[in-house]
Design an enzyme around this catalytic site. Structure first.
Site, mmCIF file in Angstrom:
data_model
loop_
_atom_site.group_PDB
_atom_site.id
_atom_site.type_symbol
_atom_site.label_atom_id
_atom_site.label_comp_id
_atom_site.label_asym_id
_atom_site.label_seq_id
_atom_site.Cartn_x
_atom_site.Cartn_y
_atom_site.Cartn_z
ATOM 1 N N CYS A 2 48.515 9.014 -46.944
ATOM 2 C CA CYS A 2 49.480 9.953 -46.508
ATOM 3 C C CYS A 2 49.254 11.125 -45.925
ATOM 4 O O CYS A 2 49.964 12.088 -45.184
ATOM 5 C CB CYS A 2 50.647 10.313 -47.544
ATOM 6 S SG CYS A 2 51.668 8.618 -48.081
ATOM 7 N N SER A 3 47.994 11.625 -46.474
ATOM 8 C CA SER A 3 47.268 12.837 -45.492
ATOM 9 C C SER A 3 46.568 12.599 -44.356
ATOM 10 O O SER A 3 45.879 13.685 -43.717
ATOM 11 C CB SER A 3 46.437 13.540 -46.727
ATOM 12 O OG SER A 3 47.083 13.906 -48.072
#
Length: 379
Positions: free
Chosen positions: A156-157
């Site tokens: 997700c980063s």
């Protein structure tokens, strides 16, 4: 070294959307069938019966009300419970690249410059459609971009890690502009038969153009970027070419004892407990190192994971309850879109800034991983 600027962004949103009510109806129908098929094992205590879901449970747990998907019919079919995305020939543009190209073209149009000025393409996403050739190179070819391209995955980063990588390329003088895309088919790795997570994800693609400051008109100056990773098994997905046997039958991705770890699985309470303080502390420390007062940030564009996580991080960073619009939330409409979430928030809600106003793009997720990008509006 030249500073980097976020010069333009783009967004591709699928046409199909699923409401909580529709998703719950499909899940509950599946759960009823599963319980009936496993009645003897349930009666003997070998397995637990599947508990019904509800729209109220979903919204309270996550803040999500709906999500966009590429294939609604497959997800809502109680006999299937996953999207149906037909395989394309090797001569066709892949699904992931197609989504990325649509978002990229919107960003390029907003940018107003020819693709010949882009020197690199990065595809930063949580789940790639294939191991190789890189999706980024396919996007590069489809757009007619020279230079180089590669994929990167930090769950997700990925988007903030991608912005950091692009800014470093700018600072080194390697290129004058970088296109970074975040295509996410999250519905393909979500276990729609797991009550605790069947509602989390949606599909989308975003794009960001990062450009050298001396070449940019307007945009957002990148004041600083910071990345952090700490290994954790609390969010995991074991799908891969060494671990596909469990999916080879084509049956619903559900083992009798619980959700398979070949799809998305997490220990949500542990994630909340670990990630919220880590991210809030990282933001405050990074702001201090840049000489910024975190309580004076005009807007937060956080990863859209969970309403409770985002609200708590917002309070810890700003030192108070955020005013309406300060801590942008789009997950009610889009759900969690992994790497793309913070970019959707920035793309759709960056209005009202005056030159000199400062905001924060921040992501966090599996790894654990987290990235902060402080930006200042340029004249």
């Amino acid at each position: 070294m030249p500073n980097a600027v976020i010069a333009a962004t783009g967004l591709f949103t699928p046409e199909q959307s699923i409401s909580n009510e529709e998703l719950v109806a499909a899940y509950n129908a599946w759960a009823e069938r599963w319980n009936a098929a496993n009645a003897d094992a349930i009666a003997s205590g070998e397995v637990e019966a599947r508990t019904p879901s509800s729209p109220e449970f979903i919204e309270k747990a996550s803040g999500i009300k709906s999500r966009f998907v590429l294939d609604k019919a497959g997800v809502l079919d109680p006999e299937r419970m996953r999207p149906h995305l037909p395989e394309r020939s090797n001569d066709e543009l892949s699904i992931l690249a197609e989504m990325a190209v649509k978002a990229a073209r919107q960003a390029i149009e907003a940018w107003g410059k020819p693709v010949s000025e882009i020197g690199a393409v990065l595809c930063a996403a949580s789940n790639m459609q294939r191991a190789y050739p890189a999706i980024a190179i396919e996007v590069q070819q489809a757009l007619g971009v020279e230079g180089f391209a590669f994929d990167m995955n930090v769950a997700c980063s990925s988007a903030t890690f991608g912005i950091k990588t692009a800014a470093d390329f700018i600072a080194s003088g390697s290129v004058k502009a970088v296109l970074m895309v975040n295509p996410e088919i999250c519905s393909a790795h979500l276990n729609f038969t797991d009550r605790d997570s069947h509602f989390i994800f949606g599909d989308v693609a975003t794009a960001v153009i990062v450009e050298a400051e001396d070449q940019a008109k307007g945009g957002w100056e990148i004041l600083g970027t910071r990345l952090k990773t700490v290994f954790s098994n609390n969010i995991r997905n074991n799908f891969g070419f060494l671990n596909t046997a469990a999916l080879a039958t084509g049956e619903a991705p559900e083992a009798p004892g619980g959700p398979t770890d070949k799809l998305f699985v997490q220990q949500g309470r542990k994630v909340f407990k670990d990630v919220v303080p880590m991210v809030a502390e990282m933001i405050v420390d990074h702001a201090g190192d840049l000489g910024l007062d975190p309580t004076g940030l005009k807007r937060l564009w956080l990863h859209q994971a969970n309403i409770n996580m985002n609200e708590m991080i917002g309070r810890r960073v700003l030192g108070r309850d955020p005013a309406p619009g300060e801590n942008v939330i789009i997950l009610d409409e889009y759900a969690n879109t992994s790497s793309a979430g913070s970019i959707i928030a920035f793309h759709r809600h960056h209005e009202g800034f005056q030159p000199g106003d400062v905001g924060l793009i921040c992501s966090f997720g599996a790894g654990y991983s987290a990235g902060t990008v402080f930006v200042r509006k340029r004249a």
